[in-house]
Design a protein around this motif. Structure first.
Motif, PDB file in Angstrom:
ATOM      1  N   THR A 505       0.855  -1.192   0.000  1.00  0.00           N
ATOM      2  CA  THR A 505       0.000   0.000   0.000  1.00  0.00           C
ATOM      3  C   THR A 505       0.890   1.241   0.000  1.00  0.00           C
ATOM      4  OG1 THR A 505      -0.136   0.067   2.428  1.00  0.00           O
ATOM      5  CG2 THR A 505      -1.825  -1.180   1.268  1.00  0.00           C
ATOM      6  N   VAL A 506       0.473   2.242  -0.781  1.00  0.00           N
ATOM      7  CA  VAL A 506       1.169   3.528  -0.850  1.00  0.00           C
ATOM      8  C   VAL A 506       0.139   4.612  -0.575  1.00  0.00           C
ATOM      9  CG1 VAL A 506       2.587   5.075  -2.242  1.00  0.00           C
ATOM     10  CG2 VAL A 506       2.756   2.582  -2.572  1.00  0.00           C
ATOM     11  N   VAL A 507       0.384   5.418   0.479  1.00  0.00           N
ATOM     12  CA  VAL A 507      -0.587   6.432   0.905  1.00  0.00           C
ATOM     13  C   VAL A 507       0.143   7.741   1.183  1.00  0.00           C
ATOM     14  CG1 VAL A 507      -2.381   7.019   2.592  1.00  0.00           C
ATOM     15  CG2 VAL A 507      -1.990   4.621   1.970  1.00  0.00           C
ATOM     16  N   ASN A 508      -0.473   8.851   0.814  1.00  0.00           N
ATOM     17  CA  ASN A 508       0.032  10.190   1.173  1.00  0.00           C
ATOM     18  C   ASN A 508       1.477  10.410   0.727  1.00  0.00           C
ATOM     19  OD1 ASN A 508      -2.408  10.560   2.449  1.00  0.00           O
ATOM     20  ND2 ASN A 508      -1.603  10.534   4.533  1.00  0.00           N
ATOM     21  N   SER A 509       1.837   9.926  -0.412  1.00  0.00           N
ATOM     22  CA  SER A 509       3.237   9.974  -0.828  1.00  0.00           C
ATOM     23  C   SER A 509       3.418  10.768  -2.116  1.00  0.00           C
ATOM     24  CB  SER A 509       3.776   8.547  -0.991  1.00  0.00           C
ATOM     25  OG  SER A 509       3.787   7.883   0.257  1.00  0.00           O
ATOM     26  N   ILE A 510       4.660  11.183  -2.348  1.00  0.00           N
ATOM     27  CA  ILE A 510       5.028  11.894  -3.571  1.00  0.00           C
ATOM     28  C   ILE A 510       6.117  11.092  -4.275  1.00  0.00           C
ATOM     29  CG2 ILE A 510       6.026  13.992  -4.548  1.00  0.00           C
ATOM     30  CD1 ILE A 510       4.921  15.524  -2.144  1.00  0.00           C
ATOM     31  N   LEU A 511       5.868  10.721  -5.513  1.00  0.00           N
ATOM     32  CA  LEU A 511       6.840  10.019  -6.341  1.00  0.00           C
ATOM     33  C   LEU A 511       7.017  10.844  -7.608  1.00  0.00           C
ATOM     34  CD1 LEU A 511       4.786   7.768  -4.845  1.00  0.00           C
ATOM     35  CD2 LEU A 511       6.451   6.223  -5.854  1.00  0.00           C
ATOM     36  N   TRP A 512       8.156  11.516  -7.715  1.00  0.00           N
ATOM     37  CA  TRP A 512       8.280  12.541  -8.758  1.00  0.00           C
ATOM     38  C   TRP A 512       9.737  12.672  -9.211  1.00  0.00           C
ATOM     39  CZ3 TRP A 512       4.243  14.905 -11.019  1.00  0.00           C
ATOM     40  CH2 TRP A 512       4.517  15.987 -11.879  1.00  0.00           C
ATOM     41  N   GLY A 513       9.906  12.850 -10.523  1.00  0.00           N
ATOM     42  CA  GLY A 513      11.208  13.188 -11.078  1.00  0.00           C
ATOM     43  C   GLY A 513      12.192  12.050 -11.141  1.00  0.00           C
ATOM     44  N   ASN A 514      11.680  10.808 -11.181  1.00  0.00           N
ATOM     45  CA  ASN A 514      12.573   9.648 -11.170  1.00  0.00           C
ATOM     46  C   ASN A 514      12.678   8.938 -12.520  1.00  0.00           C
ATOM     47  OD1 ASN A 514      12.873   9.367  -8.049  1.00  0.00           O
ATOM     48  ND2 ASN A 514      10.647   9.472  -8.354  1.00  0.00           N
ATOM     49  N   GLY A 515      12.160   9.542 -13.569  1.00  0.00           N
ATOM     50  CA  GLY A 515      12.004   8.811 -14.831  1.00  0.00           C
ATOM     51  C   GLY A 515      10.640   8.147 -14.789  1.00  0.00           C
ATOM     52  N   ASP A 517       8.175   6.936 -12.175  1.00  0.00           N
ATOM     53  CA  ASP A 517       8.084   7.198 -10.736  1.00  0.00           C
ATOM     54  C   ASP A 517       7.500   6.039  -9.949  1.00  0.00           C
ATOM     55  OD1 ASP A 517       9.018  10.019 -10.546  1.00  0.00           O
ATOM     56  OD2 ASP A 517       7.401  10.308 -12.000  1.00  0.00           O
ATOM     57  N   TYR A 518       6.591   5.297 -10.585  1.00  0.00           N
ATOM     58  CA  TYR A 518       5.939   4.219  -9.849  1.00  0.00           C
ATOM     59  C   TYR A 518       5.474   3.154 -10.818  1.00  0.00           C
ATOM     60  CZ  TYR A 518       2.168   1.778  -7.331  1.00  0.00           C
ATOM     61  OH  TYR A 518       1.349   0.833  -6.774  1.00  0.00           O
ATOM     62  N   TYR A 519       5.823   1.900 -10.493  1.00  0.00           N
ATOM     63  CA  TYR A 519       5.209   0.815 -11.255  1.00  0.00           C
ATOM     64  C   TYR A 519       4.993  -0.383 -10.332  1.00  0.00           C
ATOM     65  CZ  TYR A 519       9.652  -1.775 -11.688  1.00  0.00           C
ATOM     66  OH  TYR A 519      10.807  -2.480 -11.431  1.00  0.00           O
ATOM     67  N   GLY A 539       3.552   7.077 -14.119  1.00  0.00           N
ATOM     68  CA  GLY A 539       3.158   5.795 -13.574  1.00  0.00           C
ATOM     69  C   GLY A 539       1.655   5.726 -13.384  1.00  0.00           C
ATOM     70  N   ASP A 540       1.187   4.562 -13.041  1.00  0.00           N
ATOM     71  CA  ASP A 540      -0.244   4.325 -12.880  1.00  0.00           C
ATOM     72  C   ASP A 540      -0.755   5.059 -11.646  1.00  0.00           C
ATOM     73  OD1 ASP A 540      -2.799   3.383 -12.798  1.00  0.00           O
ATOM     74  OD2 ASP A 540      -2.259   1.264 -12.585  1.00  0.00           O
ATOM     75  N   THR A 541      -1.742   5.898 -11.815  1.00  0.00           N
ATOM     76  CA  THR A 541      -2.307   6.660 -10.700  1.00  0.00           C
ATOM     77  C   THR A 541      -3.692   6.153 -10.307  1.00  0.00           C
ATOM     78  OG1 THR A 541      -3.190   8.314 -12.224  1.00  0.00           O
ATOM     79  CG2 THR A 541      -1.007   8.740 -11.267  1.00  0.00           C
ATOM     80  N   THR A 542      -4.018   4.947 -10.698  1.00  0.00           N
ATOM     81  CA  THR A 542      -5.315   4.393 -10.334  1.00  0.00           C
ATOM     82  C   THR A 542      -5.445   4.315  -8.816  1.00  0.00           C
ATOM     83  OG1 THR A 542      -5.358   3.067 -12.343  1.00  0.00           O
ATOM     84  CG2 THR A 542      -6.839   2.400 -10.553  1.00  0.00           C
ATOM     85  N   GLY A 543      -6.553   4.803  -8.293  1.00  0.00           N
ATOM     86  CA  GLY A 543      -6.795   4.746  -6.857  1.00  0.00           C
ATOM     87  C   GLY A 543      -7.433   6.021  -6.357  1.00  0.00           C
ATOM     88  N   THR A 544      -7.863   6.021  -5.119  1.00  0.00           N
ATOM     89  CA  THR A 544      -8.577   7.141  -4.520  1.00  0.00           C
ATOM     90  C   THR A 544      -7.638   8.284  -4.178  1.00  0.00           C
ATOM     91  OG1 THR A 544     -10.180   5.614  -3.554  1.00  0.00           O
ATOM     92  CG2 THR A 544     -10.070   7.831  -2.598  1.00  0.00           C
ATOM     93  N   GLY A 545      -8.019   9.492  -4.587  1.00  0.00           N
ATOM     94  CA  GLY A 545      -7.324  10.693  -4.156  1.00  0.00           C
ATOM     95  C   GLY A 545      -5.983  10.942  -4.782  1.00  0.00           C
ATOM     96  N   ASN A 546      -5.615  10.216  -5.814  1.00  0.00           N
ATOM     97  CA  ASN A 546      -4.308  10.398  -6.446  1.00  0.00           C
ATOM     98  C   ASN A 546      -4.324  11.566  -7.427  1.00  0.00           C
ATOM     99  OD1 ASN A 546      -3.125   8.105  -5.159  1.00  0.00           O
ATOM    100  ND2 ASN A 546      -4.256   6.797  -6.594  1.00  0.00           N
ATOM    101  N   ILE A 547      -3.152  12.194  -7.594  1.00  0.00           N
ATOM    102  CA  ILE A 547      -2.989  13.275  -8.555  1.00  0.00           C
ATOM    103  C   ILE A 547      -1.688  13.053  -9.316  1.00  0.00           C
ATOM    104  CG2 ILE A 547      -4.295  14.936  -7.162  1.00  0.00           C
ATOM    105  CD1 ILE A 547      -1.633  16.147  -6.254  1.00  0.00           C
ATOM    106  N   SER A 548      -1.541  13.776 -10.397  1.00  0.00           N
ATOM    107  CA  SER A 548      -0.293  13.786 -11.149  1.00  0.00           C
ATOM    108  C   SER A 548      -0.001  15.229 -11.514  1.00  0.00           C
ATOM    109  CB  SER A 548      -0.395  12.917 -12.399  1.00  0.00           C
ATOM    110  OG  SER A 548       0.855  12.883 -13.085  1.00  0.00           O
ATOM    111  N   ALA A 549       0.647  15.934 -10.592  1.00  0.00           N
ATOM    112  CA  ALA A 549       0.919  17.358 -10.772  1.00  0.00           C
ATOM    113  C   ALA A 549       2.234  17.690 -10.088  1.00  0.00           C
ATOM    114  CB  ALA A 549      -0.216  18.195 -10.173  1.00  0.00           C
ATOM    115  N   ASP A 550       2.947  18.633 -10.673  1.00  0.00           N
ATOM    116  CA  ASP A 550       4.223  19.061 -10.090  1.00  0.00           C
ATOM    117  C   ASP A 550       4.009  19.417  -8.617  1.00  0.00           C
ATOM    118  OD1 ASP A 550       6.586  20.305  -9.311  1.00  0.00           O
ATOM    119  OD2 ASP A 550       6.816  21.397 -11.205  1.00  0.00           O
ATOM    120  N   PRO A 551       4.709  18.728  -7.692  1.00  0.00           N
ATOM    121  CA  PRO A 551       4.476  18.992  -6.264  1.00  0.00           C
ATOM    122  C   PRO A 551       5.047  20.321  -5.795  1.00  0.00           C
ATOM    123  CG  PRO A 551       6.217  17.363  -6.537  1.00  0.00           C
ATOM    124  CD  PRO A 551       5.647  17.607  -7.907  1.00  0.00           C
TER     125      PRO A 551
END
Length: 611
Positions: A505-515, A517-519, A539-551
């Motif tokens: 599980t991944v919650v309340n996290s930022i994954l950014w700028g890694n090529g 970011d998440y798989y 990366g896949d942002t499927t799930g509740t409350g996820n965003i894909s925006a410059d943090p």
């Protein structure tokens, strides 16, 4: 006629009795203190001067001292003090009662200055310990240089041999002794000191233990065994340097004793045999405080310290730096159900082929406010765990710690894993921890295989390789920032179809700028990934409350991953399961921010209008 009544108000007995009882109680308390013996009736001071003395008296006249130390010992009942004038005494000595032996005197007025009046007991290569202390003795040795013991037969302690006795060694240098015999025993050795027997208790205070040799049996400086588990070895403000053994434990090889080290340094000792360049601990408790373990070397494991067989370590403000191990655990190696609790120290610039800083095999370690920095796991073949390498159901817990600038590398093109951490089986937990600037030659800086993984309030950034990858059987990432690593940020998936199920599980996290970011690779085996309330770049942002925006980090280019006031990650997390404070201890109130850092800039509060 009845007897007249006796007034108790001013009775002498009434006045004296409380004083008497108090004195008796105080005497009992003092006598009960460890290492304190009742004063001996008729205790005498005896004098020794090798230059002017003569072994023809009882040594009690300072104007007519004895010539040799052993002669004075032979004249001394329990409780005596022997004062020895400066000079070199070519002899070996033995004590079997309570005695105090003091060097550093000049022989005219018998004033004392240990530095100005060097007092040396030199065995001159004799096949004997320089000082032998028999069972039941309670001895203080203060202000000497002990040297020249060269044991080649029994191998029991070139400088001191202590058997079931209490010994305090203070202001003393123990140097250039050796105990290289074997006698067919597993232990022996102890170039400077050997201790054995029930209740053996040795303290080294304000002393130097230098350039002693332990031979194949181990313990270049100190070897201890066979105390029935009741022995104690304590060091305070003592330097142990330049000792060596062709066996185990360049400075110490210890079993069946408790080891206490305070404000001391273990430096540049060598074990060319199995393990423990500095310390080899076998099934014992070890407590080290405000001390350093530096630049020790072994051809096996545990450059600084090797502990196994359920040894328990408590290290508080200890600097473990610059040590080298040919195989595992450049700084520290733990095996065989050993445990370590390490607080407020550093494990830095150590080198091994696996576990540059720390290596674990069926062992547990907890690091609290520890810096693990600049360690290297390097080999011409396989190399793993630049900072930490943990295996076989070991557990690793990191609280408020930093793993930085660690490196794993293969000089011959072999496999490399885990610039910061490599884990196989067991569990890893990280809280309020920073992992940055580690280098793993393109493989993940944190590599997890079939282990339980819990990551909370952690920053993984600016590493020369992917951030975190592997197949945790149970994985939890909460308020984590994984940013600007090379390759990818967080990658989850089993190595093969036969691996156990992976649940993350991944919650309340930022994954950014890694090529990438998440798989989460679900193509092989059973893999369950749940991402929610997180900011993912690629990366896949499927799930509740996820965003894909410059943090909108404050200054990612210079390593500042706090959030700007306009960050879309502000107040975008969920309070369910969120930690009460961020990586730096800032409270998380209301809807928490995504990532490891809670925004701490200005906030606008409207006034409350009371009706």
């Amino acid at each position: 006629m009845s007897k007249p009544a006796i007034s108790q108000h001013n009775s002498p007995l009434r006045l004296f009795l409380p004083l008497l009882l108090a004195a008796l109680a105080l005497t009992g308390l003092v006598w009960g203190l460890p290492g304190v013996s009742p004063a001996q009736a008729g205790a005498a001071i005896r004098y020794v001067d090798g230059a002017s003395g003569s072994d023809a008296s009882d040594c009690t006249n300072p104007a007519s001292p004895c010539q040799t130390i052993q002669y004075a010992i032979n004249q001394s009942p329990a409780g005596d003090e022997i004062r020895v004038a400066q000079g070199t005494y070519t002899e070996t000595i033995g004590m079997g009662v309570t005695l105090t032996l003091k060097g550093g005197y000049e022989a005219s007025g018998w004033t004392r200055d240990i530095s100005a009046n060097p007092t040396i007991i030199d065995a001159n290569g004799a096949n004997s310990s320089v000082v032998n202390i028999a069972p039941g003795a309670n001895v203080m040795v203060e202000g000497f240089t002990i040297q020249g013991g060269t044991l080649v037969d029994s191998g029991y302690g070139g400088g001191f041999s202590v058997n079931a006795a209490t010994v305090v060694i203070s202001g003393t240098t123990i140097q250039n002794n050796s105990a290289t015999g074997d006698s067919g025993g597993e232990f022996f050795g102890g170039g400077a000191l050997w201790m054995e027997g029930d209740g053996a208790d040795v303290s080294l205070i304000n002393s130097f233990v230098l350039d002693n040799t332990g031979g194949d049996a181990g313990g270049g400086a100190v070897s201890a065994c066979c105390t029935g588990g009741t022995g104690n070895l304590a060091l305070q403000n003592t330097l142990v340097q330049g000792n060596s053994t062709s066996g185990e434990g360049g400075a110490f090889r210890l079993s069946e004793v408790s080891l206490f080290i305070t404000a001391s340094q273990i430096i540049s000792n060598t074990a060319s045999g199995c393990c423990g360049g500095g310390i080899r601990a076998e099934a014992i408790p070890v407590t080290i405080t405000n001390s350093s373990i530096l630049s020790n070397t072994t051809n096996g494991g545990g450059g600084g310290l090797f502990a196994d067989n359920s040894s328990s370590l408590a290290l508080n403000n200890v600097n473990v730096s610059g040590n080298q191990a040919a195989f595992s655990g450049g700084g520290l190696a733990l095996s065989g159900n050993a445990t370590a609790n390490i607080t407020d120290g550093q494990i830095a610039n150590n080198t091994a082929s696996t576990g540059g800083g720390l290596w674990q095999d069926s062992a547990s370690a907890t690091l609290n406010s520890v810096i693990v920095q600049g360690n290297q796991a390097t080999s011409s073949g396989y190399a793993s765990g630049g900072g930490v390498d943990t295996n076989n159901n070991s557990s690793l817990t990191l609280n408020d710690s930093v793993l930085a600038d660690n490196v794993v590398q293969s000089t011959g093109g072999g496999e490399t894993l885990g610039g910061a951490i490599n884990n196989n089986f067991g569990s890893v937990e990280m809280n309020n921890t920073i992992i940055r600037n580690n280098d793993s030659q393109g493989t993940p800086v944190v590599q997890i295989y079939q282990a339980a993984l819990t990551v909370t309030n952690v920053l993984v950034a600016d590493n020369q390789g992917p951030g975190i990858a592997g197949s945790p059987t149970q994985g939890s990432f909460t308020n984590v920032t994984i940013a600007n690593n090379i390759g990818f940020g967080l990658g989850i998936g089993p190595l093969g179809s036969g691996d156990p199920p992976v649940n993350v599980t991944v919650v309340n996290s930022i994954l950014w700028g890694n090529g990438t970011d998440y798989y989460c690779d679900t193509s092989v085996g059973t893999v369950n990934c749940a991402l929610s309330y997180s900011d993912v770049g690629v990366g896949d942002t499927t799930g509740t409350g996820n965003i894909s925006a410059d943090p909108l980090f404050v200054d990612a280019g210079n390593g500042d991953y706090h959030l700007q006031v306009g960050s879309p990650a502000r107040d975008a997390g969920t309070s369910a399961g969120a930690p009460p404070a961020d990586l730096e201890g800032t409270p998380r109130q209301g809807a928490p921010d995504m990532g490891a850092f809670e925004w701490t800039g200005f906030r606008l509060y409207l006034p409350v209008v009371i009706q």
